[in-house]
Scaffold this active site. Structure first.
Site, short mmCIF file in Angstrom:
data_model
loop_
_atom_site.label_atom_id
_atom_site.label_comp_id
_atom_site.label_asym_id
_atom_site.label_seq_id
_atom_site.Cartn_x
_atom_site.Cartn_y
_atom_site.Cartn_z
CB ALA A 156 -0.89 -0.01 1.23
N GLY B 142 0.54 -5.00 0.67
CA GLY B 142 -0.64 -5.05 -0.20
C GLY B 142 -0.38 -5.77 -1.52
CD GLU C 168 -2.47 -7.35 2.75
OE1 GLU C 168 -1.99 -6.25 2.42
OE2 GLU C 168 -3.18 -7.51 3.75
CD GLU D 277 1.78 -5.48 5.77
OE1 GLU D 277 2.50 -6.44 6.15
OE2 GLU D 277 1.05 -5.55 4.77
N1 COA Z 1 4.57 3.17 -0.55
C1 COA Z 1 4.97 4.33 -1.06
N2 COA Z 1 6.10 4.48 -1.78
C2 COA Z 1 6.85 3.38 -1.98
C3 COA Z 1 6.50 2.12 -1.48
C4 COA Z 1 5.29 2.03 -0.73
N3 COA Z 1 4.86 0.87 -0.22
N4 COA Z 1 7.44 1.22 -1.84
C5 COA Z 1 8.35 1.89 -2.56
N5 COA Z 1 8.00 3.19 -2.66
C6 COA Z 1 8.70 4.28 -3.35
C7 COA Z 1 9.91 4.75 -2.57
O1 COA Z 1 9.54 5.69 -1.56
C8 COA Z 1 10.72 5.38 -3.68
O2 COA Z 1 10.16 6.63 -4.00
P1 COA Z 1 11.13 7.92 -4.22
O3 COA Z 1 12.01 7.53 -5.37
O4 COA Z 1 10.14 9.01 -4.56
O5 COA Z 1 11.87 8.10 -2.92
C9 COA Z 1 10.44 4.45 -4.89
O6 COA Z 1 9.23 3.79 -4.58
C10 COA Z 1 11.52 3.43 -5.10
O7 COA Z 1 11.70 2.70 -3.89
P2 COA Z 1 13.11 2.51 -3.17
O8 COA Z 1 12.85 2.24 -1.71
O9 COA Z 1 14.02 3.63 -3.52
O10 COA Z 1 13.65 1.18 -3.90
P3 COA Z 1 14.65 0.10 -3.31
O11 COA Z 1 15.00 -0.80 -4.45
O12 COA Z 1 15.76 0.76 -2.56
O13 COA Z 1 13.78 -0.73 -2.23
C11 COA Z 1 11.83 -1.90 -1.42
C12 COA Z 1 12.69 -1.49 -2.64
C13 COA Z 1 10.59 -2.58 -1.96
C14 COA Z 1 12.63 -2.88 -0.53
C15 COA Z 1 11.47 -0.64 -0.61
O14 COA Z 1 10.92 0.32 -1.49
C16 COA Z 1 10.45 -0.89 0.49
O15 COA Z 1 10.81 -1.39 1.54
N6 COA Z 1 9.19 -0.50 0.24
C17 COA Z 1 8.15 -0.59 1.24
C18 COA Z 1 7.67 -2.01 1.39
C19 COA Z 1 6.60 -2.09 2.45
O16 COA Z 1 6.81 -1.83 3.62
N7 COA Z 1 5.40 -2.46 2.01
C20 COA Z 1 4.27 -2.59 2.88
C21 COA Z 1 3.52 -1.32 2.96
S1 COA Z 1 2.11 -1.48 4.02
#
Ligand code: COA
Length: 259
Positions: free
Chosen positions: A66, A111, A114, A134
């Site tokens: 999400a 999400g 999910e 989460e």
């Molecule tokens: N919500 C909002 N933005 C998100 C996102 C999310 N769940 N997942 C990734 N993004 C965004 C990042 O903020 C970043 O945006 P920016 O370039 O404007 O800063 C962009 O997507 C790229 O992500 P980034 O974190 O730079 O890539 P990465 O390869 O270093 O890491 C992940 C990838 C997936 C490991 C990392 O993005 C992450 O941990 N995301 C969240 C996962 C999460 O907790 N999901 C559950 C949410 S309830």
């Protein structure tokens, strides 16, 4: 119909819905969840559509969760409403009368995991990472994840993955029974299409019967989905949630205090 955050194409009766926010790793903001619901509704009522594929844009991510930026400042009630809206859309996928395959092409987190679990079948590319991270945000899954992960992989491993937020790779997902197949990324959509072409040769009425009957097996457990909404909502009043989401946005590690 055109969408802001989805691409839809239809070929030989197979509609492909592509989540299209690659800059945000296809994170599901409210608008995208709503659009997925509308796309599924369209596919249900369009008699030329016989089957559906859901995938993510690009090669890195199916859906990275999400959209965390939309969580900031939500109240308990708003948190619960968010979970309810997400659960409703994902339930409409699960109960869709036409077969829905998730072609999981990278990160399927929160999400995203999910969403894939709401589909009837999951085909994963070799680079996938599944997880429910989460807890790193001071939150729990809210779009059905606490319930469906148990359904697919059992209580033992599901509890561990929800508590640790650990990610699993394609091999582990296959071993645990979370996915039906793992294939190289360049064969992902072709594999999903081939599977649906086979299913399309069967009676659509019988396929709907399979979907309804499989869903009915779990129907006694719908209270768990309600409990998830309550618990998800409660998280929004905690200091830990504020710290977790702020830490993500500030790109640092969260320091939880249990408040
Ligand atoms: N919500 C909002 N933005 C998100 C996102 C999310 N769940 N997942 C990734 N993004 C965004 C990042 O903020 C970043 O945006 P920016 O370039 O404007 O800063 C962009 O997507 C790229 O992500 P980034 O974190 O730079 O890539 P990465 O390869 O270093 O890491 C992940 C990838 C997936 C490991 C990392 O993005 C992450 O941990 N995301 C969240 C996962 C999460 O907790 N999901 C559950 C949410 S309830």
């Amino acid at each position: 119909m055109t969408f802001e955050n989805l691409l839809t194409t239809a070929e030989n009766g197979i509609m492909t819905i592509t989540i299209n926010r690659p800059d945000k790793l296809n994170a599901l903001n409210k608008k995208t969840v709503k659009e997925i619901g509308q796309a599924i509704k369209n596919a249900e009522s369009d008699t030329t559509v016989k089957a559906i594929i859901i995938t993510g844009s690009g090669q890195k991510s199916f859906v990275a969760g999400a959209d965390i930026s939309e969580f900031v400042g939500l109240s308990i009630e708003q948190g619960k409403a968010l979970a309810q809206a997400g659960q409703n859309v994902f339930r409409s996928i699960e109960t869709c009368s036409k077969p829905v395959v998730a072609a999981v092409n990278g990160f399927a987190l929160g999400g995203g995991c999910e969403l894939s679990m709401a589909c009837h079948i999951r085909i994963a590319s070799e680079n996938v990472k599944f997880g429910q991270p989460e807890v790193n945000l001071g939150l729990i899954a809210g779009y059905g994840g606490t319930q469906r992960l148990i359904q697919y992989i059992g209580k033992t491993k599901a509890t561990e993955l929800h508590m640790t937020g650990d990610l699993i790779n394609a091999e582990q997902a296959l071993h645990l029974g979370l996915v039906n197949y793992v294939v190289p990324q360049d064969q992902l959509i072709a594999t999903a299409v081939a599977l649906l072409e086979k299913i399309k040769t069967k009676s659509p009425k019988a396929i709907t019967g399979v979907i309804n009957s499989v869903n009915a097996y779990f129907e006694n457990n719908l209270d768990g989905f309600k409990a998830e909404i309550e618990e998800f909502g409660k998280c929004f009043a905690t200091e830990d949630f504020k710290e977790g989401t702020t830490a993500f946005i500030e790109k640092r590690k969260a320091n939880f205090t249990g408040k």
